[in-house]
Design a protein around this motif. Structure first.
Motif, PDB file in Angstrom:
ATOM      1  N   PRO A  98       0.990  -1.238  -0.083  1.00 14.26           N
ATOM      2  CA  PRO A  98      -0.065   0.039   0.007  1.00 14.26           C
ATOM      3  C   PRO A  98       0.827   1.304   0.138  1.00 14.26           C
ATOM      4  CG  PRO A  98      -0.068  -1.119   2.011  1.00 14.26           C
ATOM      5  CD  PRO A  98       0.695  -1.990   1.333  1.00 14.26           C
ATOM      6  N   VAL A  99       0.424   2.296  -0.519  1.00 17.02           N
ATOM      7  CA  VAL A  99       1.141   3.634  -0.682  1.00 17.02           C
ATOM      8  C   VAL A  99       1.735   4.144   0.725  1.00 17.02           C
ATOM      9  CG1 VAL A  99       0.314   4.553  -2.842  1.00 17.02           C
ATOM     10  CG2 VAL A  99      -1.051   5.025  -0.701  1.00 17.02           C
ATOM     11  N   TRP A 100       0.903   3.914   2.049  1.00 17.64           N
ATOM     12  CA  TRP A 100       1.304   4.081   3.108  1.00 17.64           C
ATOM     13  C   TRP A 100       2.493   3.728   3.549  1.00 17.64           C
ATOM     14  CZ3 TRP A 100      -3.834   2.741   2.135  1.00 17.64           C
ATOM     15  CH2 TRP A 100      -4.019   1.448   2.380  1.00 17.64           C
ATOM     16  N   SER A 101       3.167   2.642   2.624  1.00 15.79           N
ATOM     17  CA  SER A 101       4.172   2.006   3.028  1.00 15.79           C
ATOM     18  C   SER A 101       5.478   2.968   2.757  1.00 15.79           C
ATOM     19  CB  SER A 101       4.558   0.733   2.061  1.00 15.79           C
ATOM     20  OG  SER A 101       3.512  -0.236   2.555  1.00 15.79           O
ATOM     21  N   LEU A 102       5.172   4.042   1.901  1.00 20.98           N
ATOM     22  CA  LEU A 102       6.068   5.145   1.425  1.00 20.98           C
ATOM     23  C   LEU A 102       6.215   6.348   2.451  1.00 20.98           C
ATOM     24  CD1 LEU A 102       4.921   5.690  -2.117  1.00 20.98           C
ATOM     25  CD2 LEU A 102       6.841   4.580  -1.333  1.00 20.98           C
ATOM     26  N   ALA A 103       5.316   6.205   3.512  1.00 21.00           N
ATOM     27  CA  ALA A 103       5.228   7.203   4.391  1.00 21.00           C
ATOM     28  C   ALA A 103       6.604   7.033   5.619  1.00 21.00           C
ATOM     29  CB  ALA A 103       4.278   6.894   5.414  1.00 21.00           C
ATOM     30  N   THR A 104       6.974   8.285   6.173  1.00 23.17           N
ATOM     31  CA  THR A 104       8.093   8.579   7.187  1.00 23.17           C
ATOM     32  C   THR A 104       7.801   7.468   8.286  1.00 23.17           C
ATOM     33  OG1 THR A 104       7.139  10.300   8.158  1.00 23.17           O
ATOM     34  CG2 THR A 104       8.682  10.500   6.498  1.00 23.17           C
ATOM     35  N   ASP A 105       8.898   6.785   8.936  1.00 22.96           N
ATOM     36  CA  ASP A 105       8.453   6.240  10.120  1.00 22.96           C
ATOM     37  C   ASP A 105       7.551   6.890  11.168  1.00 22.96           C
ATOM     38  OD1 ASP A 105      10.434   4.311   9.237  1.00 22.96           O
ATOM     39  OD2 ASP A 105      12.068   5.084  10.304  1.00 22.96           O
ATOM     40  N   GLY A 106       6.408   6.354  11.464  1.00 20.23           N
ATOM     41  CA  GLY A 106       5.578   6.739  12.410  1.00 20.23           C
ATOM     42  C   GLY A 106       4.483   7.465  11.737  1.00 20.23           C
ATOM     43  N   GLY A 107       4.603   7.675  10.330  1.00 17.81           N
ATOM     44  CA  GLY A 107       3.515   8.518   9.734  1.00 17.81           C
ATOM     45  C   GLY A 107       2.561   7.762   9.000  1.00 17.81           C
ATOM     46  N   GLY A 108       2.969   6.225   8.985  1.00 11.30           N
ATOM     47  CA  GLY A 108       2.144   5.243   8.120  1.00 11.30           C
ATOM     48  C   GLY A 108       0.501   5.125   8.691  1.00 11.30           C
ATOM     49  N   PRO A 109       0.604   5.003  10.061  1.00 10.44           N
ATOM     50  CA  PRO A 109      -0.927   4.955  10.499  1.00 10.44           C
ATOM     51  C   PRO A 109      -1.933   6.232  10.209  1.00 10.44           C
ATOM     52  CG  PRO A 109       0.367   4.182  12.125  1.00 10.44           C
ATOM     53  CD  PRO A 109       1.245   4.828  11.083  1.00 10.44           C
ATOM     54  N   MET A 111      -1.420   8.274   7.533  1.00  9.54           N
ATOM     55  CA  MET A 111      -1.589   8.350   5.895  1.00  9.54           C
ATOM     56  C   MET A 111      -2.490   7.185   5.771  1.00  9.54           C
ATOM     57  SD  MET A 111       1.503   8.039   3.430  1.00  9.54           S
ATOM     58  CE  MET A 111       1.052   7.780   1.711  1.00  9.54           C
ATOM     59  N   GLU A 112      -2.395   6.017   6.205  1.00  9.14           N
ATOM     60  CA  GLU A 112      -3.351   4.995   6.001  1.00  9.14           C
ATOM     61  C   GLU A 112      -4.781   5.317   6.233  1.00  9.14           C
ATOM     62  OE1 GLU A 112      -4.251   0.104   7.078  1.00  9.14           O
ATOM     63  OE2 GLU A 112      -2.582   1.235   8.180  1.00  9.14           O
ATOM     64  N   PHE A 128      -9.311  13.273  -6.233  1.00  7.97           N
ATOM     65  CA  PHE A 128      -9.072  13.988  -5.006  1.00  7.97           C
ATOM     66  C   PHE A 128      -7.785  14.120  -4.838  1.00  7.97           C
ATOM     67  CE2 PHE A 128      -8.280   9.262  -4.285  1.00  7.97           C
ATOM     68  CZ  PHE A 128      -7.243   9.301  -3.472  1.00  7.97           C
ATOM     69  N   GLU A 129      -7.335  15.127  -3.864  1.00  8.61           N
ATOM     70  CA  GLU A 129      -6.010  15.714  -3.624  1.00  8.61           C
ATOM     71  C   GLU A 129      -5.632  15.106  -2.084  1.00  8.61           C
ATOM     72  OE1 GLU A 129      -5.109  19.701  -4.663  1.00  8.61           O
ATOM     73  OE2 GLU A 129      -5.658  19.308  -6.629  1.00  8.61           O
ATOM     74  N   ARG A 130      -4.570  15.216  -1.609  1.00  7.12           N
ATOM     75  CA  ARG A 130      -4.248  14.993  -0.169  1.00  7.12           C
ATOM     76  C   ARG A 130      -2.701  14.970  -0.223  1.00  7.12           C
ATOM     77  NH1 ARG A 130      -5.236  11.316   3.308  1.00  7.12           N
ATOM     78  NH2 ARG A 130      -3.331  11.399   4.045  1.00  7.12           N
ATOM     79  N   ALA A 131      -2.385  15.586   1.080  1.00  9.76           N
ATOM     80  CA  ALA A 131      -1.007  15.995   1.333  1.00  9.76           C
ATOM     81  C   ALA A 131      -0.664  14.858   2.290  1.00  9.76           C
ATOM     82  CB  ALA A 131      -1.061  17.381   1.974  1.00  9.76           C
ATOM     83  N   ASP A 132       0.638  14.486   2.123  1.00 15.54           N
ATOM     84  CA  ASP A 132       1.275  13.542   3.015  1.00 15.54           C
ATOM     85  C   ASP A 132       2.730  13.911   3.160  1.00 15.54           C
ATOM     86  OD1 ASP A 132      -0.667  11.575   3.855  1.00 15.54           O
ATOM     87  OD2 ASP A 132      -1.016  11.011   1.755  1.00 15.54           O
ATOM     88  N   THR A 133       3.318  13.100   4.277  1.00 14.22           N
ATOM     89  CA  THR A 133       4.818  13.268   4.305  1.00 14.22           C
ATOM     90  C   THR A 133       5.309  11.732   4.060  1.00 14.22           C
ATOM     91  OG1 THR A 133       4.811  15.074   5.861  1.00 14.22           O
ATOM     92  CG2 THR A 133       6.751  13.641   5.740  1.00 14.22           C
ATOM     93  N   ALA A 143       7.572  16.321   2.138  1.00 16.28           N
ATOM     94  CA  ALA A 143       6.295  16.755   1.870  1.00 16.28           C
ATOM     95  C   ALA A 143       5.660  16.599   0.424  1.00 16.28           C
ATOM     96  CB  ALA A 143       6.127  18.007   2.383  1.00 16.28           C
ATOM     97  N   VAL A 144       4.578  16.095   0.141  1.00 18.17           N
ATOM     98  CA  VAL A 144       4.003  15.871  -0.989  1.00 18.17           C
ATOM     99  C   VAL A 144       2.532  16.225  -0.875  1.00 18.17           C
ATOM    100  CG1 VAL A 144       5.709  14.230  -1.856  1.00 18.17           C
ATOM    101  CG2 VAL A 144       3.824  13.263  -0.917  1.00 18.17           C
TER     102      VAL A 144
END
Length: 172
Positions: A98-109, A111-112, A128-133, A143-144
């Motif tokens: 899943p794309v949330w595997s790309l999140a920084t450590d600790g940011g996955g939940p 983002m998921e 849709f648009e969404r901002a994530d790290t 930041a994307v």
């Protein structure tokens, strides 16, 4: 006197067997013809699916913007060279993750949870648009802004997946 009766019965049974085998042969012929027609339709469908996939791949690779192709559950299917360069890592190791595997450590939940909210509305949602790290090339926060478009199936109804464009440097 019994011979003609026996001969008559054998003749009737032979005729009945002949008719049954001819009917069975015709039925088998009809079934085989139907199967050949179905295989031809499936072959045409497979060829058109291959053409669509090749077109999608050419489009993804031609984009200058970082682009990820995702399945309906937001798992990574494909990417272009700018996406690999932006993220600075082997995306092949994340194939089908899943794309949330790309999140920084600790940011996955977090983002998921955000992605699952969008996926829940995907039946009616077109974009849709969404901002994530995400984790950048050296593991640093990146930041994307995701610009995500739903991709419909060949029938125009079902969800086939998502095409996600990444814009780096946008605050998450």
């Amino acid at each position: 006197a019994e011979a003609p009766g026996l001969r008559g019965q054998l003749l009737r049974w032979g005729l009945l067997g002949f008719l049954l085998s001819a009917g069975l042969g015709a039925l088998v012929g009809v079934l085989l013809a139907g199967r050949r027609r179905a295989e031809a339709r499936t072959g045409r469908r497979d060829r058109s699916l291959e053409v669509a996939r090749a077109r999608q791949k050419a489009l993804r690779e031609a984009l200058a913007a970082p682009c990820l192709e995702l399945d309906p559950e937001a798992r990574l299917l494909a990417w272009n060279a700018p996406a690999a360069a932006l993220l600075g890592r082997d995306l092949g190791a994340l194939l089908h993750q899943p794309v949330w595997s790309l999140a920084t450590d600790g940011g996955g939940p977090a983002m998921e949870a955000g992605w699952l909210e969008h996926l829940g509305a995907a039946g009616t949602l077109e974009r849709f648009e969404r901002a994530d790290t995400l984790a950048g090339p050296e593991g640093q926060p990146l930041a994307v802004l995701w610009r995500v478009r739903a991709v419909r199936g060949a029938d125009g109804q079902g969800l086939a997946g998502f095409l996600a464009i990444l814009e780096a440097g946008r605050p998450a």
